[in-house]
Design a protein around this motif. Sequence first.
Motif, mmCIF file in Angstrom:
data_model
loop_
_atom_site.group_PDB
_atom_site.id
_atom_site.type_symbol
_atom_site.label_atom_id
_atom_site.label_comp_id
_atom_site.label_asym_id
_atom_site.label_seq_id
_atom_site.Cartn_x
_atom_site.Cartn_y
_atom_site.Cartn_z
ATOM 1 N N SER A 328 0.816 -1.214 0.000
ATOM 2 C CA SER A 328 0.000 0.000 0.000
ATOM 3 C C SER A 328 0.850 1.266 0.000
ATOM 4 N N GLN A 332 0.746 4.162 -2.845
ATOM 5 C CA GLN A 332 0.519 5.562 -2.491
ATOM 6 C C GLN A 332 1.609 6.460 -3.058
ATOM 7 N N ARG A 335 1.234 6.838 -6.858
ATOM 8 C CA ARG A 335 0.110 7.697 -7.198
ATOM 9 C C ARG A 335 0.429 9.171 -6.951
ATOM 10 N N TYR A 363 -5.217 -4.978 -5.352
ATOM 11 C CA TYR A 363 -5.158 -3.593 -4.893
ATOM 12 C C TYR A 363 -6.550 -3.005 -4.632
ATOM 13 N N GLN A 365 -8.837 -3.361 -2.432
ATOM 14 C CA GLN A 365 -9.229 -2.998 -1.069
ATOM 15 C C GLN A 365 -8.322 -1.959 -0.439
ATOM 16 N N MET A 366 -7.309 -1.505 -1.186
ATOM 17 C CA MET A 366 -6.384 -0.511 -0.622
ATOM 18 C C MET A 366 -7.067 0.855 -0.526
ATOM 19 N N ASN A 367 -6.832 1.533 0.572
ATOM 20 C CA ASN A 367 -7.379 2.872 0.775
ATOM 21 C C ASN A 367 -6.288 3.896 0.476
ATOM 22 N N VAL A 368 -6.156 4.227 -0.794
ATOM 23 C CA VAL A 368 -5.130 5.191 -1.216
ATOM 24 C C VAL A 368 -5.728 6.580 -1.168
ATOM 25 N N GLU A 369 -5.224 7.415 -0.269
ATOM 26 C CA GLU A 369 -5.757 8.759 -0.111
ATOM 27 C C GLU A 369 -5.276 9.657 -1.225
ATOM 28 N N ASN A 370 -6.111 10.617 -1.564
ATOM 29 C CA ASN A 370 -5.762 11.590 -2.604
ATOM 30 C C ASN A 370 -5.069 12.772 -1.953
ATOM 31 N N HIS A 371 -3.754 12.623 -1.722
ATOM 32 C CA HIS A 371 -2.999 13.693 -1.073
ATOM 33 C C HIS A 371 -2.832 14.896 -1.960
#
Length: 778
Positions: A328, A332, A335, A363, A365-371
């Motif tokens: 993860s 991140q 991305r 991938y 279920q991954m919680n990739v935040e939009n930084h």
Amino acid sequence: MSLQVSLKRVISQPELSKLSTLRHMLLDNNDLSGDLPPELSNLSELRILQLDNNKFNGSGIPATYGNLSKLAKLSLRNCNLHGAIPGLSSIPSLLYLDLSKNELIGPMPPTLSDNISTIDLSDNHLNGSIPRSFSNLLFLQRLSLENNLLIGYVSANMWQNMSSTKSAGLTLDLRNNSLSSIFGELNLPDNVTLRLGGNPICHDANIRNIFCEPKAGGDETAERTTKSTVSCFVQSCPTDNFYEFVPSSPEPCFCAAPLRIGYRLKSPSFSYFTPYVNPFEKYVTHSLNMSPYQLSIDSFFWEEGPRLRMYLKLFPPAKNVHSSEYNSSEVQKIRDIFASWQFPPNDFFGPYELLNFTLLGPYAQMNVENHKEGISKGVWAAIILAVVACAVVIFSLITVLIIVKKPRYSQRLPGKDLSLTVQMKIDGVESFTFKEVVLATDNFNSSTQIGRGGYGKVYRGVLPDKTVVAIKRAEEGSLQGEREFLTEIKLLSRLHHRNLVSLIGYCAERGEQMLVYEFMPNGTLRDRLSDKEKLNFETRLRIALDSAKGILYLHTEADPPVFHRDIKASNILLDSKLTAKVADFGLSLLAPVMDDDGYLPNHVSTVVKGTPGYLDPEYFLTRKLTDKSDVYSLGVVFMELLTGMQPIYRGKNIVREVNIACESDMMFSIIDSRMGSYPSKCIERFVALALGCCLDEQDKRPAMLEVVRELENILRILPETETAEIDSASAYSRKTTPPFSGTSASSSSFYASRDVSNSSSHLGSDLSSGVIPTIPPR
């Protein structure tokens, strides 16, 4: 700095011209009105100017846009522009020109950049004929002149001798003009498309049936790029669609789950992508700190704009069979790099945007935040206002400082020029008056012009003492500040070596900046290789050795040391005895020096400059210039000496061609037949040296001292030159590097190990099979 926003009527604001670091201005598809502001020509760092599909008031293109010397792309399509096209010949880096769908009149620009890939002047009211100079544009991919008022003939030189490689294409769209004939033979390569419908020339039935009927083709459409893999058992990869074998993986049959990414180039400087797939893959993976095999371009296609949309797959590294997925934190990080515009600026590929970052399979279920969310229009407006305010403040401060300091320079001696007073302090070179230079060149008579480069025109001059000199006269776009010009003179005045072109003097009067060099009667090495007159192997080898010695002096003996940065065959000049001398230090940089802590960097970080085909690929990607960058460029010159070919021709790269020939045991098939007979052992070692100089990784290339030694060793084993006196490089060895272990022969064992045949004598003209012909320019 890039400007890519949706604005309305802001183009009329002169404050935009104060954004001195702006590189990309993309304001297409807006509601802009008013005139095209001439103030934009003050943006000295501007690389891309794209204002397509706006509603200007019918004004013309400001002539000052021809001063944007760093511009790579100018796109003003469908902007309601009137008048004539200004001169653009002073933009040496222009790669893409689109002025289509306007109301432009008059003739086309007579000359454009030699490296231009796309010219679209369609749907205007242009008249006259197609300029002859367009037949010399070696990298042209698209010429669109349809729906104009052009007359005359179409020259077959536009496609003559083109490569049949499918990756290099050329589309000539000349429909709906008044073209009456074709000059030359109609033998088009497969990768050339010619469209002539709507011209009087189509009255010829033979031409009408082939080139005048509407048909599809000639344009690059959606393609899928694949890389060969070894045959693998299907069972070794999970049966669902989220895993697949990694193309070109160093681990055979490595199965992994890729990240799927939608990506778009917003303003590329080319019309066909296929020839540039490999450089693009290296650009992306280098920006992500990945290996090239980790990226696969699943598909790409052109969208309206034109913009290039593509779908990418990023595979995890093949460290072991258990590392078939990204974790993860890695997802991140990847991305964030894509979403925050962290790729290094590249004017050729232009700005980009992330379209989607799809998380599937492992991938999902991954919680990739939009930084890195996109910036809102309100924030953009605040940023622009802040930048404009800062620019106004800085401009005001500079104006005040100039006014305050002006009295210091007002007390000059009558009739004297301050620059001439400073000139007298430069030792080793002579200061010429403007009148003296005028007399030497017969008032810059065109008959005395012997060349032209990025700096300006070069004239042959004769001084009062009958000394023949070469005078380089800077054009307006190449003029420097007085201090910078005198600093360069001081640097050049300290460079003295028999294999460097000597600076005799200079002139800095009446707004002119001219350099006076010794005259080299045999011109450039590139010219000699292009002539039919043959140079035998020994002469070519001595030219290579002379060039290497000159560069070795710059790296190790000059004070301070210098990296040349633009070594090429046209910057190697030949005197009356064919002694080679390195010239043109216009792009040179001082080598790194030791700092206060005793640390000596091994590179200089700089904006990439140089000539395509000679440019060190690692320098291009990292912007880190080292002495090994010069080694790479010299290696390309060695290949020119061996083959007679140009570094790049219609998508073919000389380094790649030589490598392929050697790997296929066809090395002697690419040797220039004009060389005559030669000892094969010497050729093999020279080829191996050239290939060693052109390795992708800088650390694996030989140092310039090793290059000089190997060339001397090859010269010593020539049958008739064993007793010739050859300058030794031992002095450099004592001053720059520890001595090599073993004998002199052992120092060249790396190169000798690449020999592929015995040491018999070959005659190039007798080779009758497997020959790769030298392709002259179109």
